[in-house]
Design an enzyme around this catalytic site. Structure first.
Site, PDB file in Angstrom:
ATOM      1  N   ARG A  70      -5.242   2.869  18.791  1.00 30.22           N
ATOM      2  CA  ARG A  70      -4.851   4.208  19.273  1.00 30.22           C
ATOM      3  C   ARG A  70      -5.475   4.571  20.610  1.00 30.22           C
ATOM      4  O   ARG A  70      -4.880   5.290  21.403  1.00 30.22           O
ATOM      5  CB  ARG A  70      -5.211   5.280  18.236  1.00 30.22           C
ATOM      6  CG  ARG A  70      -4.278   5.258  17.045  1.00 30.22           C
ATOM      7  CD  ARG A  70      -4.464   6.473  16.173  1.00 30.22           C
ATOM      8  NE  ARG A  70      -3.800   6.239  14.902  1.00 30.22           N
ATOM      9  CZ  ARG A  70      -4.280   6.634  13.735  1.00 30.22           C
ATOM     10  NH1 ARG A  70      -5.421   7.315  13.677  1.00 30.22           N
ATOM     11  NH2 ARG A  70      -3.621   6.376  12.627  1.00 30.22           N
ATOM     12  N   GLN A  72      -6.789  18.356   3.602  1.00 28.99           N
ATOM     13  CA  GLN A  72      -5.996  17.126   3.550  1.00 28.99           C
ATOM     14  C   GLN A  72      -5.783  16.597   2.126  1.00 28.99           C
ATOM     15  O   GLN A  72      -6.715  16.510   1.332  1.00 28.99           O
ATOM     16  CB  GLN A  72      -6.665  16.062   4.421  1.00 28.99           C
ATOM     17  CG  GLN A  72      -6.767  16.514   5.872  1.00 28.99           C
ATOM     18  CD  GLN A  72      -7.208  15.442   6.851  1.00 28.99           C
ATOM     19  OE1 GLN A  72      -7.716  15.788   7.910  1.00 28.99           O
ATOM     20  NE2 GLN A  72      -6.995  14.169   6.543  1.00 28.99           N
ATOM     21  N   GLY A  94       0.827  -1.222   0.000  1.00 25.18           N
ATOM     22  CA  GLY A  94       0.000   0.000   0.000  1.00 25.18           C
ATOM     23  C   GLY A  94       0.853   1.260   0.000  1.00 25.18           C
ATOM     24  O   GLY A  94       2.087   1.199   0.024  1.00 25.18           O
ATOM     25  N   GLY A 150      -3.540  10.898   1.718  1.00 29.06           N
ATOM     26  CA  GLY A 150      -4.036  10.475   3.029  1.00 29.06           C
ATOM     27  C   GLY A 150      -5.069   9.364   2.902  1.00 29.06           C
ATOM     28  O   GLY A 150      -5.248   8.558   3.811  1.00 29.06           O
ATOM     29  N   CYS A 180      -2.624  11.269  10.782  1.00 31.43           N
ATOM     30  CA  CYS A 180      -1.813  12.295  10.117  1.00 31.43           C
ATOM     31  C   CYS A 180      -2.410  13.690  10.255  1.00 31.43           C
ATOM     32  O   CYS A 180      -1.685  14.684  10.281  1.00 31.43           O
ATOM     33  CB  CYS A 180      -1.638  11.952   8.652  1.00 31.43           C
ATOM     34  SG  CYS A 180      -3.194  11.691   7.817  1.00 31.43           S
ATOM     35  N   LYS A 192     -11.267  11.700  15.246  1.00 27.08           N
ATOM     36  CA  LYS A 192      -9.858  11.409  15.568  1.00 27.08           C
ATOM     37  C   LYS A 192      -9.108  12.709  15.847  1.00 27.08           C
ATOM     38  O   LYS A 192      -8.291  12.799  16.767  1.00 27.08           O
ATOM     39  CB  LYS A 192      -9.176  10.697  14.399  1.00 27.08           C
ATOM     40  CG  LYS A 192      -9.640   9.275  14.180  1.00 27.08           C
ATOM     41  CD  LYS A 192      -8.957   8.703  12.936  1.00 27.08           C
ATOM     42  CE  LYS A 192      -9.646   7.440  12.482  1.00 27.08           C
ATOM     43  NZ  LYS A 192      -9.342   7.095  11.093  1.00 27.08           N
ATOM     44  N   VAL A 225       1.365   3.680   2.299  1.00 25.71           N
ATOM     45  CA  VAL A 225       2.244   3.900   3.453  1.00 25.71           C
ATOM     46  C   VAL A 225       3.332   2.821   3.500  1.00 25.71           C
ATOM     47  O   VAL A 225       4.497   3.097   3.805  1.00 25.71           O
ATOM     48  CB  VAL A 225       1.425   3.952   4.763  1.00 25.71           C
ATOM     49  CG1 VAL A 225       2.333   4.078   5.971  1.00 25.71           C
ATOM     50  CG2 VAL A 225       0.443   5.125   4.718  1.00 25.71           C
ATOM     51  N   HIS A 229      -0.784  17.903   4.444  1.00 19.29           N
ATOM     52  CA  HIS A 229      -2.016  18.310   5.136  1.00 19.29           C
ATOM     53  C   HIS A 229      -1.764  19.689   5.753  1.00 19.29           C
ATOM     54  O   HIS A 229      -0.869  19.856   6.596  1.00 19.29           O
ATOM     55  CB  HIS A 229      -2.361  17.325   6.252  1.00 19.29           C
ATOM     56  CG  HIS A 229      -2.916  16.012   5.774  1.00 19.29           C
ATOM     57  ND1 HIS A 229      -3.091  15.682   4.454  1.00 19.29           N
ATOM     58  CD2 HIS A 229      -3.364  14.934   6.486  1.00 19.29           C
ATOM     59  CE1 HIS A 229      -3.604  14.454   4.356  1.00 19.29           C
ATOM     60  NE2 HIS A 229      -3.774  13.985   5.578  1.00 19.29           N
ATOM     61  N   ASN A 248       1.905  14.469   5.085  1.00 18.64           N
ATOM     62  CA  ASN A 248       1.049  13.443   5.696  1.00 18.64           C
ATOM     63  C   ASN A 248       1.570  12.025   5.559  1.00 18.64           C
ATOM     64  O   ASN A 248       1.310  11.188   6.428  1.00 18.64           O
ATOM     65  CB  ASN A 248      -0.369  13.532   5.126  1.00 18.64           C
ATOM     66  CG  ASN A 248      -0.407  13.411   3.623  1.00 18.64           C
ATOM     67  OD1 ASN A 248       0.220  14.206   2.921  1.00 18.64           O
ATOM     68  ND2 ASN A 248      -1.112  12.434   3.114  1.00 18.64           N
TER      69      ASN A 248
END
Ligand SMILES: N[C@@H](CC=O)C(=O)O
Length: 372
Positions: free
Chosen positions: A118, A184, A14, A188, A158, A213, A16, A251, A336
């Site tokens: 998280r 953004q 992917g 992202g 991010c 978030k 990231v 971002h 980001n």
């Protein structure tokens, strides 16, 4: 002898995951030993698996092209080849939670880009310059998981990484009310303009889950360890709107803030210029030298010109001025997929290694057999 720690990338195909792979090329502490993805990619070489899906404007590193991609669910097999993993998988949240815990329970530390853990109280959510002290909660987490070396650490969303650092540098003045709008980039969402044509000449005023978030995560970062968990801070009040804009990377956020003790403009600029944290103190390889940079030009920061500041790991700020309703307003920008994703995860791993939380399989084996 090569004493670099061996790292696995879960979700390596992917956006990231690709960033992790390019950032790890020639890294002084770590080297890629395994790449894992969905069963669809498993068995292919990495080069085949990302054919027509490579999203970065730098080439695939030669060192990983021939690595055979594994199925991310083969926890046992992957655990035998790596010292720790970065996780950036695209799966339902409950499955990610289970997957990350399975790796941790197999004594493989997980540094995650995902949101699944998280809000777990004993999982540190780290911006290394701000709350490196939260790493101490890992000992409580290990007790809960029944592990000696395995744990999960996460990086925050991010969207918050442009405005939390400048506000953090002003914590002594006690920010009370904060209103943020984020603008953004499409990366992202893991997209480029090629695979998201409706984003050209368009703005979409909704990013699922993002505002929640963006309002909650800063409070965990500013929280404190109490007993076996991190207790979120109760202030400031944060209200956000998150907007998708036709930008590839970066971002940008606009911030309005009131303080309990209103600082002068000079005090704000001085705190930003002098702010540094643990990564700078330790001289970590991915640490920006100057974390926060104030730009005096009226039309900066701009996403296209400034997102790569300090190799995408620094935050640029501009347009600080007094406001008619709040005390001040300003604009800030972060990259980001670098600071906000893979770069932030990598910096966290560098900190964890330097602080002794990441060790080689040989050390783990010796430690585990000694405790039998
Ligand atoms: N959810 C964010 C990605 C950051 O982690 C976005 O959609 O931009």
């Amino acid at each position: 002898m090569n004493d670099k720690l061996k790292v696995g990338i879960l979700g390596g195909t992917g956006f990231v995951g690709q960033r992790f792979i390019t950032l790890l090329e020639n890294h002084p502490f770590f080297e890629v030993a395994a790449i894992a993805a969905s069963p669809r990619s498993a068995g292919k070489t990495y080069e085949e698996a990302v054919k027509n899906r490579w999203k970065l404007n730098v080439p695939i590193p030669d060192s990983v092209k021939d690595i055979q991609v594994k199925n991310v669910h083969e926890v046992h097999e992957i655990s035998n080849e790596v010292d720790f993993v970065f996780c950036a998988v695209d799966m339902p949240k409950a499955e990610i939670k289970e997957l990350e815990e399975n790796y941790a329970k197999a004594e493989v530390p997980v540094i995650s880009n995902n949101s699944a853990h998280r809000m777990s109280p004993d999982v540190p959510m780290v911006i290394p310059e701000i709350n490196s002290d939260h790493l101490k909660i890992i000992e409580s987490q290990k007790k809960r998981l029944g592990t000696k070396y395995g744990f999960i650490a996460v990086k925050p969303n991010c969207s918050i990484q442009s405005y939390v650092p400048p506000l953090h540098a002003l914590k002594e003045f006690e920010p009370e009310n904060v209103v943020v709008s984020t603008y953004q980039a499409i990366s992202g969402a893991g997209k480029t303009f090629r695979d998201w044509p409706e984003m050209s000449d368009n703005v979409i005023p909704f990013i699922s889950g993002e505002e929640e978030k963006s309002e909650k995560e800063p409070l965990k970062i500013w929280g404190e360890i109490q007993g076996d968990g991190i207790v979120n801070a109760s202030s400031p009040n944060i209200s956000t709107q998150c907007i998708r804009v036709p930008v590839s990377d970066g971002h940008l956020a606009t911030v309005f803030v009131t303080f309990k003790y209103k600082p002068s403009k000079e005090q704000i600029l001085e705190r930003w210029a002098s702010y540094s944290g643990k990564p700078q103190e330790l001289g970590l390889p991915s640490a920006p030298k100057q974390f926060l940079k104030y730009m005096t030009e009226d039309d900066r920061p701009q996403t296209n010109l400034d997102r790569d500041y300090e190799k995408g790991m620094g935050i640029t700020i501009g347009r600080l001025r007094e406001d008619t309703i709040f005390d001040y307003k300003f604009v800030c920008l972060s990259h980001n997929t670098l600071r906000g994703a893979a770069g932030g995860g990598l910096l966290t791993a560098e900190l964890l290694k330097t602080e002794g939380y990441l060790v080689s399989r040989e050390i783990k084996k010796a430690g585990l057999s000694a405790s039998l």
